[in-house]
Enzyme design. Structure first.
Site, mmCIF file in Angstrom:
data_model
loop_
_atom_site.group_PDB
_atom_site.id
_atom_site.type_symbol
_atom_site.label_atom_id
_atom_site.label_comp_id
_atom_site.label_asym_id
_atom_site.label_seq_id
_atom_site.Cartn_x
_atom_site.Cartn_y
_atom_site.Cartn_z
ATOM 1 N N ARG A 94 0.834 -1.206 0.000
ATOM 2 C CA ARG A 94 0.000 0.000 0.000
ATOM 3 C C ARG A 94 0.869 1.256 0.000
ATOM 4 O O ARG A 94 0.552 2.244 -0.634
ATOM 5 C CB ARG A 94 -0.897 -0.023 1.240
ATOM 6 C CG ARG A 94 -2.040 0.949 1.215
ATOM 7 C CD ARG A 94 -2.901 0.903 2.492
ATOM 8 N NE ARG A 94 -2.879 -0.319 3.240
ATOM 9 C CZ ARG A 94 -3.839 -1.251 3.214
ATOM 10 N NH1 ARG A 94 -4.892 -1.093 2.452
ATOM 11 N NH2 ARG A 94 -3.732 -2.340 3.961
ATOM 12 N N TYR A 95 1.950 1.224 0.754
ATOM 13 C CA TYR A 95 2.867 2.360 0.860
ATOM 14 C C TYR A 95 4.169 1.958 0.168
ATOM 15 O O TYR A 95 4.547 0.781 0.183
ATOM 16 C CB TYR A 95 3.175 2.683 2.318
ATOM 17 C CG TYR A 95 1.961 2.923 3.175
ATOM 18 C CD1 TYR A 95 1.336 4.165 3.203
ATOM 19 C CD2 TYR A 95 1.448 1.911 3.972
ATOM 20 C CE1 TYR A 95 0.233 4.392 4.009
ATOM 21 C CE2 TYR A 95 0.345 2.125 4.781
ATOM 22 C CZ TYR A 95 -0.258 3.365 4.799
ATOM 23 O OH TYR A 95 -1.348 3.574 5.596
ATOM 24 N N ARG A 98 7.065 -0.227 2.303
ATOM 25 C CA ARG A 98 6.768 -1.360 3.171
ATOM 26 C C ARG A 98 5.637 -2.209 2.616
ATOM 27 O O ARG A 98 4.794 -1.708 1.867
ATOM 28 C CB ARG A 98 6.416 -0.903 4.591
ATOM 29 C CG ARG A 98 5.309 0.138 4.665
ATOM 30 C CD ARG A 98 5.442 0.909 5.981
ATOM 31 N NE ARG A 98 4.412 1.889 6.204
ATOM 32 C CZ ARG A 98 4.428 3.130 5.724
ATOM 33 N NH1 ARG A 98 5.418 3.536 4.939
ATOM 34 N NH2 ARG A 98 3.466 3.973 6.025
ATOM 35 N N CYS A 107 -4.879 -17.546 14.050
ATOM 36 C CA CYS A 107 -4.492 -16.755 15.215
ATOM 37 C C CYS A 107 -4.670 -17.604 16.469
ATOM 38 O O CYS A 107 -5.419 -18.585 16.460
ATOM 39 C CB CYS A 107 -5.376 -15.517 15.334
ATOM 40 S SG CYS A 107 -5.231 -14.402 13.926
ATOM 41 N N CYS A 111 -10.577 -12.384 17.576
ATOM 42 C CA CYS A 111 -11.168 -11.185 18.155
ATOM 43 C C CYS A 111 -12.488 -10.916 17.448
ATOM 44 O O CYS A 111 -12.556 -10.978 16.213
ATOM 45 C CB CYS A 111 -10.215 -10.009 17.975
ATOM 46 S SG CYS A 111 -8.513 -10.410 18.451
ATOM 47 N N CYS A 114 -12.408 -8.332 14.585
ATOM 48 C CA CYS A 114 -11.271 -8.440 13.656
ATOM 49 C C CYS A 114 -11.608 -7.872 12.272
ATOM 50 O O CYS A 114 -12.612 -8.221 11.674
ATOM 51 C CB CYS A 114 -10.865 -9.902 13.508
ATOM 52 S SG CYS A 114 -9.540 -10.119 12.301
ATOM 53 N N ARG A 116 -9.967 -8.542 9.684
ATOM 54 C CA ARG A 116 -9.713 -9.569 8.667
ATOM 55 C C ARG A 116 -10.532 -10.821 8.982
ATOM 56 O O ARG A 116 -10.131 -11.935 8.645
ATOM 57 C CB ARG A 116 -8.224 -9.907 8.601
ATOM 58 C CG ARG A 116 -7.371 -8.743 8.178
ATOM 59 C CD ARG A 116 -6.067 -9.181 7.505
ATOM 60 N NE ARG A 116 -5.350 -8.012 7.022
ATOM 61 C CZ ARG A 116 -4.323 -7.443 7.665
ATOM 62 N NH1 ARG A 116 -3.883 -7.959 8.789
ATOM 63 N NH2 ARG A 116 -3.741 -6.380 7.159
ATOM 64 N N ASP A 277 -12.606 -0.666 12.632
ATOM 65 C CA ASP A 277 -12.848 -0.766 11.190
ATOM 66 C C ASP A 277 -14.275 -1.225 10.914
ATOM 67 O O ASP A 277 -14.938 -1.823 11.766
ATOM 68 C CB ASP A 277 -11.853 -1.759 10.569
ATOM 69 C CG ASP A 277 -10.434 -1.230 10.630
ATOM 70 O OD1 ASP A 277 -10.223 -0.085 10.201
ATOM 71 O OD2 ASP A 277 -9.547 -1.963 11.119
ATOM 72 N N ASP A 314 -8.111 3.669 9.448
ATOM 73 C CA ASP A 314 -7.784 3.089 8.143
ATOM 74 C C ASP A 314 -8.901 3.478 7.188
ATOM 75 O O ASP A 314 -10.062 3.070 7.385
ATOM 76 C CB ASP A 314 -7.654 1.563 8.245
ATOM 77 C CG ASP A 314 -6.228 1.142 8.518
ATOM 78 O OD1 ASP A 314 -5.401 1.242 7.599
ATOM 79 O OD2 ASP A 314 -5.947 0.745 9.663
ATOM 80 N N LYS A 321 -3.707 4.732 6.359
ATOM 81 C CA LYS A 321 -4.065 5.250 7.688
ATOM 82 C C LYS A 321 -4.002 6.769 7.687
ATOM 83 O O LYS A 321 -3.086 7.345 7.091
ATOM 84 C CB LYS A 321 -3.074 4.744 8.724
ATOM 85 C CG LYS A 321 -3.265 3.307 9.116
ATOM 86 C CD LYS A 321 -2.288 2.905 10.194
ATOM 87 C CE LYS A 321 -2.498 1.438 10.524
ATOM 88 N NZ LYS A 321 -2.306 0.570 9.325
HETATM 89 S S1 SF4 Z 1 -7.473 -8.865 15.233
HETATM 90 FE FE1 SF4 Z 1 -7.836 -10.550 13.771
HETATM 91 S S2 SF4 Z 1 -5.820 -10.977 12.894
HETATM 92 FE FE2 SF4 Z 1 -5.475 -9.812 14.792
HETATM 93 S S3 SF4 Z 1 -5.241 -11.383 16.419
HETATM 94 FE FE3 SF4 Z 1 -7.410 -10.787 16.400
HETATM 95 S S4 SF4 Z 1 -8.346 -12.320 15.053
HETATM 96 FE FE4 SF4 Z 1 -6.150 -12.400 14.616
#
Ligand code: SF4
Length: 369
Positions: A94-95, A98, A107, A111, A114, A116, A277, A314, A321
């Site tokens: 994206r940048y 990096r 994971c 979460c 999340c 993603r 997000d 974001d 960002k």
């Molecule tokens: S935010 Fe998403 S990618 Fe990050 S640790 Fe939690 S579940 Fe995994």
């Protein structure tokens, strides 16, 4: 609810109920959520949850909620636009200087907020295929402007130290890759995994490793989590943090202050406080930007600069960002040219600003003579 400490990571709704982490009456809804979005609660995280508290800030982060089944009109499976900047599988560029390198898609914990969530977890590919891994390395090799590689999106410390060590060596062998940054939740979710072998894998000749810890509440920094972070820092690896501003978790100044102080005490520099997000089914966990700005202003009045993260958004669509305030410089106030001419002192027509101090008082800069 009877509370039973699990011996292994809990991965479905039935297990959460059986261990007293969710009411049995919620089981049908929780099963629907778990069928759509991955669930994992490690024993360390389960031990942190106060199941008697319906508003427990740790539970809110990890125990599924029926509101996750509601996808808002502005929410998206790719809320920060990773796909738009993915030239080859596993890479987000994206940048200019990096890239994100999304090596694994699993994971230690999942979460509920999340960004993603549509890409990680069981049912999705767990890791890049060998061919895709080689393709990603070739991409990095052929772009000399890439100075920093960020392992994310999935959690690379969740895997074996041997594999991480191989990846670190492959990246460090590329001359222009000088920084390898690893984003992880493992030191809080499964601190025992951060042992000597993992620490050795994090260090590599030829590049500098940084570790970015994801933590959202001071209670996540248990004695074991602090010891895991200390082992990383003692090995000479600098740490920063990233946190997400979450409704009912850290959207009050006391919680935010305690989190930032705890991180700094662990020698972890607060780096980002992300605005939530627009991930599907996460509206109940998002604050408004105005609330975020108020909290950041309050934080500035209570803790030192060491404890101040950047509050960032974001921008949906992959535009990167943006720091989103608050702004302490409120409006330029320049004497009019007519006034200056009439006084014959145009050279003194200096822009004057209003600047807000940590108490909320407004001052002119430069001060009036
Ligand atoms: S935010 Fe998403 S990618 Fe990050 S640790 Fe939690 S579940 Fe995994």
């Amino acid at each position: 609810m009877n509370r039973i400490t699990p011996a292994a990571t809990l991965r479905d709704a039935t297990e959460l109920v059986a261990h007293g982490l969710a009411p049995a009456a919620d089981l049908p809804d929780l099963e629907k959520v778990a069928a759509r979005y991955a669930v994992a609660v490690t024993p360390d995280i389960a031990a942190l949850i106060d199941a008697r508290d319906p508003d427990d800030p740790i539970a809110r982060q990890f125990i599924p909620d029926s509101r996750e089944l509601i996808t808002g009109g502005n929410e998206s499976a790719d809320p920060i636009g990773d796909h738009a900047h993915s030239p080859v599988p596993g890479i987000v560029h994206r940048y200019p200087d990096r890239v994100l390198f999304k090596l694994v898609h699993v994971c230690a914990v999942y979460c509920r907020f999340c960004f993603r969530r549509e890409m990680v977890g069981p049912g999705k590919a767990t890791a890049l295929s060998p061919a895709a891994y080689d393709g990603a390395l070739d991409y990095i090799r052929s772009h000399p402007e890439i100075w920093e590689v960020i392992l994310t999106g999935g959690d690379s410390i969740r895997g074996s130290p041997r594999r991480l060590s191989e990846v670190m060596a492959d990246l460090a062998a590329i001359d222009h890759v000088r920084i390898i940054r690893i984003h992880t939740r493992v030191p809080v979710a499964d601190p025992a995994r951060v042992g000597g072998e993992m620490i050795a894998a994090l260090k590599v000749g030829g590049a500098t490793t940084w570790v970015a810890l994801h933590a959202n509440h001071a209670r996540e920094l248990t004695g074991n989590a602090r010891a895991a972070c200390a082992a990383i820092v003692d090995a000479g690896i600098p740490m920063v943090s990233q946190s997400v501003l979450l409704r009912g978790v850290n959207d009050n100044i006391e919680s935010l202050e305690a989190l930032m102080r705890a991180l700094v005490e662990c020698r972890i520099k607060p780096y980002y406080l992300h605005h939530g997000d627009l991930a599907p089914g996460t509206a109940h966990l998002r604050t408004t930007l105005e609330q975020g700005q108020q909290l950041m202003r309050a934080l500035r009045g209570r803790v030192s600069g060491l404890c101040q993260p950047d509050y960032v958004l974001d921008i949906p669509g992959g535009h990167g960002k943006a720091p989103v305030g608050p702004n302490y410089l409120s409006g330029a106030n320049s004497p009019s040219r007519a006034d200056s001419f009439s006084q014959g002192r145009e050279h003194l027509a200096e822009t004057r600003y209003r600047v807000v101090d940590y108490c909320g008082d407004v001052h002119l800069y430069p001060p009036e003579p």
